[in-house]
Design a protein around this motif. Structure first.
Motif, PDB file in Angstrom:
ATOM      1  N   TYR A  72      55.490 -33.474 -12.171  1.00  0.00           N
ATOM      2  CA  TYR A  72      56.581 -33.312 -11.201  1.00  0.00           C
ATOM      3  C   TYR A  72      56.542 -34.437 -10.167  1.00  0.00           C
ATOM      4  O   TYR A  72      56.326 -34.197  -8.982  1.00  0.00           O
ATOM      5  CB  TYR A  72      56.468 -31.958 -10.495  1.00  0.00           C
ATOM      6  N   PRO A  73      56.744 -35.682 -10.584  1.00  0.00           N
ATOM      7  CA  PRO A  73      56.590 -36.815  -9.658  1.00  0.00           C
ATOM      8  C   PRO A  73      57.563 -36.794  -8.477  1.00  0.00           C
ATOM      9  O   PRO A  73      57.184 -37.128  -7.353  1.00  0.00           O
ATOM     10  CB  PRO A  73      56.830 -38.033 -10.564  1.00  0.00           C
ATOM     11  N   ASN A  74      58.816 -36.416  -8.731  1.00  0.00           N
ATOM     12  CA  ASN A  74      59.800 -36.402  -7.650  1.00  0.00           C
ATOM     13  C   ASN A  74      59.474 -35.327  -6.621  1.00  0.00           C
ATOM     14  O   ASN A  74      59.542 -35.550  -5.412  1.00  0.00           O
ATOM     15  CB  ASN A  74      61.200 -36.174  -8.224  1.00  0.00           C
ATOM     16  N   ALA A  75      59.123 -34.148  -7.107  1.00  0.00           N
ATOM     17  CA  ALA A  75      58.760 -33.054  -6.204  1.00  0.00           C
ATOM     18  C   ALA A  75      57.488 -33.399  -5.425  1.00  0.00           C
ATOM     19  O   ALA A  75      57.358 -33.079  -4.235  1.00  0.00           O
ATOM     20  CB  ALA A  75      58.564 -31.761  -6.995  1.00  0.00           C
ATOM     21  N   PHE A  76      56.551 -34.079  -6.092  1.00  0.00           N
ATOM     22  CA  PHE A  76      55.302 -34.463  -5.427  1.00  0.00           C
ATOM     23  C   PHE A  76      55.567 -35.503  -4.336  1.00  0.00           C
ATOM     24  O   PHE A  76      54.959 -35.451  -3.266  1.00  0.00           O
ATOM     25  CB  PHE A  76      54.298 -35.011  -6.433  1.00  0.00           C
ATOM     26  N   GLU A  77      56.492 -36.422  -4.607  1.00  0.00           N
ATOM     27  CA  GLU A  77      56.860 -37.420  -3.595  1.00  0.00           C
ATOM     28  C   GLU A  77      57.456 -36.730  -2.372  1.00  0.00           C
ATOM     29  O   GLU A  77      57.191 -37.112  -1.223  1.00  0.00           O
ATOM     30  CB  GLU A  77      57.865 -38.413  -4.187  1.00  0.00           C
ATOM     31  N   CYS A  78      58.265 -35.691  -2.619  1.00  0.00           N
ATOM     32  CA  CYS A  78      58.849 -34.915  -1.528  1.00  0.00           C
ATOM     33  C   CYS A  78      57.756 -34.204  -0.736  1.00  0.00           C
ATOM     34  O   CYS A  78      57.792 -34.155   0.497  1.00  0.00           O
ATOM     35  CB  CYS A  78      59.847 -33.900  -2.088  1.00  0.00           C
ATOM     36  N   THR A  79      56.778 -33.660  -1.432  1.00  0.00           N
ATOM     37  CA  THR A  79      55.659 -32.997  -0.766  1.00  0.00           C
ATOM     38  C   THR A  79      54.911 -33.965   0.144  1.00  0.00           C
ATOM     39  O   THR A  79      54.479 -33.599   1.247  1.00  0.00           O
ATOM     40  CB  THR A  79      54.688 -32.409  -1.816  1.00  0.00           C
ATOM     41  N   LYS A  80      54.762 -35.209  -0.296  1.00  0.00           N
ATOM     42  CA  LYS A  80      54.088 -36.219   0.518  1.00  0.00           C
ATOM     43  C   LYS A  80      54.871 -36.487   1.812  1.00  0.00           C
ATOM     44  O   LYS A  80      54.289 -36.750   2.873  1.00  0.00           O
ATOM     45  CB  LYS A  80      53.911 -37.516  -0.278  1.00  0.00           C
ATOM     46  N   LYS A  81      56.199 -36.429   1.738  1.00  0.00           N
ATOM     47  CA  LYS A  81      57.020 -36.603   2.943  1.00  0.00           C
ATOM     48  C   LYS A  81      56.803 -35.441   3.902  1.00  0.00           C
ATOM     49  O   LYS A  81      56.742 -35.621   5.120  1.00  0.00           O
ATOM     50  CB  LYS A  81      58.495 -36.709   2.561  1.00  0.00           C
ATOM     51  N   ILE A  82      56.692 -34.235   3.342  1.00  0.00           N
ATOM     52  CA  ILE A  82      56.423 -33.051   4.162  1.00  0.00           C
ATOM     53  C   ILE A  82      55.046 -33.171   4.808  1.00  0.00           C
ATOM     54  O   ILE A  82      54.865 -32.854   5.992  1.00  0.00           O
ATOM     55  CB  ILE A  82      56.518 -31.774   3.308  1.00  0.00           C
ATOM     56  N   ALA A  83      54.080 -33.656   4.031  1.00  0.00           N
ATOM     57  CA  ALA A  83      52.717 -33.831   4.555  1.00  0.00           C
ATOM     58  C   ALA A  83      52.711 -34.832   5.710  1.00  0.00           C
ATOM     59  O   ALA A  83      52.011 -34.630   6.719  1.00  0.00           O
ATOM     60  CB  ALA A  83      51.795 -34.304   3.434  1.00  0.00           C
ATOM     61  N   ALA A  84      53.502 -35.906   5.577  1.00  0.00           N
ATOM     62  CA  ALA A  84      53.576 -36.920   6.642  1.00  0.00           C
ATOM     63  C   ALA A  84      54.182 -36.319   7.910  1.00  0.00           C
ATOM     64  O   ALA A  84      53.712 -36.587   9.024  1.00  0.00           O
ATOM     65  CB  ALA A  84      54.400 -38.108   6.163  1.00  0.00           C
ATOM     66  N   TYR A  85      55.221 -35.504   7.746  1.00  0.00           N
ATOM     67  CA  TYR A  85      55.856 -34.839   8.888  1.00  0.00           C
ATOM     68  C   TYR A  85      54.865 -33.930   9.612  1.00  0.00           C
ATOM     69  O   TYR A  85      54.741 -33.962  10.845  1.00  0.00           O
ATOM     70  CB  TYR A  85      57.062 -34.037   8.405  1.00  0.00           C
ATOM     71  N   LEU A  86      54.125 -33.124   8.864  1.00  0.00           N
ATOM     72  CA  LEU A  86      53.174 -32.193   9.466  1.00  0.00           C
ATOM     73  C   LEU A  86      52.038 -32.930  10.159  1.00  0.00           C
ATOM     74  O   LEU A  86      51.556 -32.516  11.225  1.00  0.00           O
ATOM     75  CB  LEU A  86      52.615 -31.256   8.385  1.00  0.00           C
ATOM     76  N   ASN A  87      51.629 -34.041   9.567  1.00  0.00           N
ATOM     77  CA  ASN A  87      50.548 -34.838  10.151  1.00  0.00           C
ATOM     78  C   ASN A  87      50.999 -35.511  11.444  1.00  0.00           C
ATOM     79  O   ASN A  87      50.296 -35.486  12.457  1.00  0.00           O
ATOM     80  CB  ASN A  87      50.080 -35.878   9.141  1.00  0.00           C
ATOM     81  N   ASN A  88      52.203 -36.108  11.406  1.00  0.00           N
ATOM     82  CA  ASN A  88      52.714 -36.817  12.582  1.00  0.00           C
ATOM     83  C   ASN A  88      53.075 -35.864  13.716  1.00  0.00           C
ATOM     84  O   ASN A  88      52.837 -36.161  14.894  1.00  0.00           O
ATOM     85  CB  ASN A  88      53.942 -37.646  12.200  1.00  0.00           C
ATOM     86  N   GLN A  89      53.675 -34.716  13.352  1.00  0.00           N
ATOM     87  CA  GLN A  89      54.176 -33.789  14.363  1.00  0.00           C
ATOM     88  C   GLN A  89      53.105 -32.848  14.914  1.00  0.00           C
ATOM     89  O   GLN A  89      53.091 -32.533  16.094  1.00  0.00           O
ATOM     90  CB  GLN A  89      55.326 -32.960  13.770  1.00  0.00           C
ATOM     91  N   PHE A  90      52.198 -32.415  14.016  1.00  0.00           N
ATOM     92  CA  PHE A  90      51.247 -31.384  14.423  1.00  0.00           C
ATOM     93  C   PHE A  90      49.783 -31.748  14.167  1.00  0.00           C
ATOM     94  O   PHE A  90      48.891 -30.937  14.387  1.00  0.00           O
ATOM     95  CB  PHE A  90      51.554 -30.074  13.681  1.00  0.00           C
ATOM     96  N   ASN A  91      49.575 -32.963  13.660  1.00  0.00           N
ATOM     97  CA  ASN A  91      48.219 -33.377  13.287  1.00  0.00           C
ATOM     98  C   ASN A  91      47.600 -32.396  12.293  1.00  0.00           C
ATOM     99  O   ASN A  91      46.424 -32.038  12.392  1.00  0.00           O
ATOM    100  CB  ASN A  91      47.330 -33.496  14.537  1.00  0.00           C
ATOM    101  N   TRP A  92      48.404 -31.960  11.358  1.00  0.00           N
ATOM    102  CA  TRP A  92      48.010 -30.936  10.369  1.00  0.00           C
ATOM    103  C   TRP A  92      47.928 -31.586   8.995  1.00  0.00           C
ATOM    104  O   TRP A  92      48.911 -32.103   8.475  1.00  0.00           O
ATOM    105  CB  TRP A  92      49.036 -29.812  10.361  1.00  0.00           C
ATOM    106  N   GLU A  93      46.751 -31.574   8.400  1.00  0.00           N
ATOM    107  CA  GLU A  93      46.538 -32.181   7.089  1.00  0.00           C
ATOM    108  C   GLU A  93      46.690 -31.121   6.001  1.00  0.00           C
ATOM    109  O   GLU A  93      46.019 -30.074   6.047  1.00  0.00           O
ATOM    110  CB  GLU A  93      45.129 -32.787   7.008  1.00  0.00           C
ATOM    111  N   LEU A  94      47.553 -31.370   5.034  1.00  0.00           N
ATOM    112  CA  LEU A  94      47.692 -30.452   3.905  1.00  0.00           C
ATOM    113  C   LEU A  94      46.476 -30.555   2.988  1.00  0.00           C
ATOM    114  O   LEU A  94      45.986 -31.653   2.719  1.00  0.00           O
ATOM    115  CB  LEU A  94      48.945 -30.778   3.092  1.00  0.00           C
ATOM    116  N   THR A  95      46.010 -29.427   2.510  1.00  0.00           N
ATOM    117  CA  THR A  95      44.967 -29.448   1.493  1.00  0.00           C
ATOM    118  C   THR A  95      45.620 -29.731   0.138  1.00  0.00           C
ATOM    119  O   THR A  95      46.839 -29.610  -0.022  1.00  0.00           O
ATOM    120  CB  THR A  95      44.236 -28.091   1.418  1.00  0.00           C
ATOM    121  N   LYS A  96      44.810 -30.087  -0.847  1.00  0.00           N
ATOM    122  CA  LYS A  96      45.353 -30.330  -2.184  1.00  0.00           C
ATOM    123  C   LYS A  96      45.963 -29.059  -2.770  1.00  0.00           C
ATOM    124  O   LYS A  96      46.958 -29.110  -3.496  1.00  0.00           O
ATOM    125  CB  LYS A  96      44.260 -30.879  -3.111  1.00  0.00           C
TER     126      LYS A  96
END
Length: 286
Positions: free
Chosen positions: A238-262
């Motif tokens: 699911y490369p496209n969905a995974f790329e989208c997840t990475k964008k969500i991870a960047a948002y959470l990291n930048n906004q809340f300093n929250w790192e997604l687990t694998k």
């Protein structure tokens, strides 16, 4: 009471004396009846008061495809849960549980048994809800003669947890709402598509996001349990969905300093693929 809408022969939407919309269940309640006609109150077996606008439409969509047996089981589970929990359950839980039960029992009949990777965390963090969910398994077995595993108890417990959002403080509720809304917008812009907010797949995705947001507010991270090979396969499949997840991870990291687990990246990717891919298939068939 008059029939406002017929969902099937055994379920109608009506109004009570307080002009509240209600779902009324009873064997043969709407048989050979039309909208506007009076139904036999002696046939009424169960009544649900719907305080939130739009809940009846969600029930209607579910009941077109599922047996009212599941709504009845969901009602019994909710009655038991409400008598054992200190907070008021959201009425939408009727819809969520009905949908979940239909899906879970359908999987069981097909011999598909899914593991819930959150079971350990749910048992640890939501002990009361988990014990109620174990009782729910007993209710399901009594009504269907089907014995579901404790992974399903974990899923039911999560629905109970999700239903208590009104119990959070206002700041937390606002933060949860904003986070879910932003993540949905990231998905929409990444795929350049509007999500069908009336679809069951959208509801499931939204439920997952709420679970995630509640964990964030309570600072509850998932333990790393995903197999590295499986994680790599999800990226490839699911490369496209995974790329989208990475964008969500960047948002959470930048906004809340929250790192997604694998693990969280895997769950998000699978849900995103499901809600967007099925909608594309639907649009392609229109």
């Amino acid at each position: 009471m008059k029939i406002k809408k017929i969902l099937n022969n055994n379920v109608v939407i009506s109004e009570n004396e307080c002009n509240q919309e209600i779902v009324v269940m009873g064997r043969g309640l709407a048989f050979q009846k039309k909208v506007g006609e009076i139904f036999d109150s002696a046939k009424v077996e169960k009544t649900f008061v719907l305080e939130t606008q739009g809940i009846s439409e969600k029930l209607a969509r579910l009941l077109r495809d599922t047996s009212e047996l599941y709504l009845n089981i969901a009602s019994k589970i909710m009655d038991y849960a409400q008598s054992h929990l200190p907070y008021k359950l959201d009425e939408y839980l009727y819809v969520a549980l009905t949908d979940h039960l239909s899906f879970a029992i359908s999987r069981y009949k097909q011999g598909i048994h899914l593991k819930n990777p959150l079971q350990w965390e749910i048992r640890k963090y939501y002990k009361q809800e988990y014990q109620i969910a174990l009782k729910a398994l007993e209710i399901i077995e009594n009504e269907t003669n089907i014995t579901l595993g404790e992974d399903e108890a974990a899923s039911i417990a999560l629905h109970l947890v999700n239903s208590q959002l009104s119990g959070e403080n206002m700041a937390a509720a606002v933060q949860i709402t904003e986070m879910v809304n932003t993540i949905l917008n990231i998905v929409k812009y990444h795929f350049k598509m509007e999500l069908d907010e009336n679809s069951v797949n959208y509801e499931r995705f939204l439920t997952h996001l709420r679970f995630f947001a509640v964990r964030f507010v309570r600072k509850e991270k998932l333990d790393e349990t995903v197999d590295p090979f499986f994680f790599d396969q999800i990226q490839l499949k699911y490369p496209n969905a995974f790329e989208c997840t990475k964008k969500i991870a960047a948002y959470l990291n930048n906004q809340f300093n929250w790192e997604l687990t694998k693990d969280e990246e895997v769950y998000l990717t699978v849900h995103i693929h499901r809600v967007t891919n099925r909608q594309k298939m639907k649009e392609g068939s229109d």
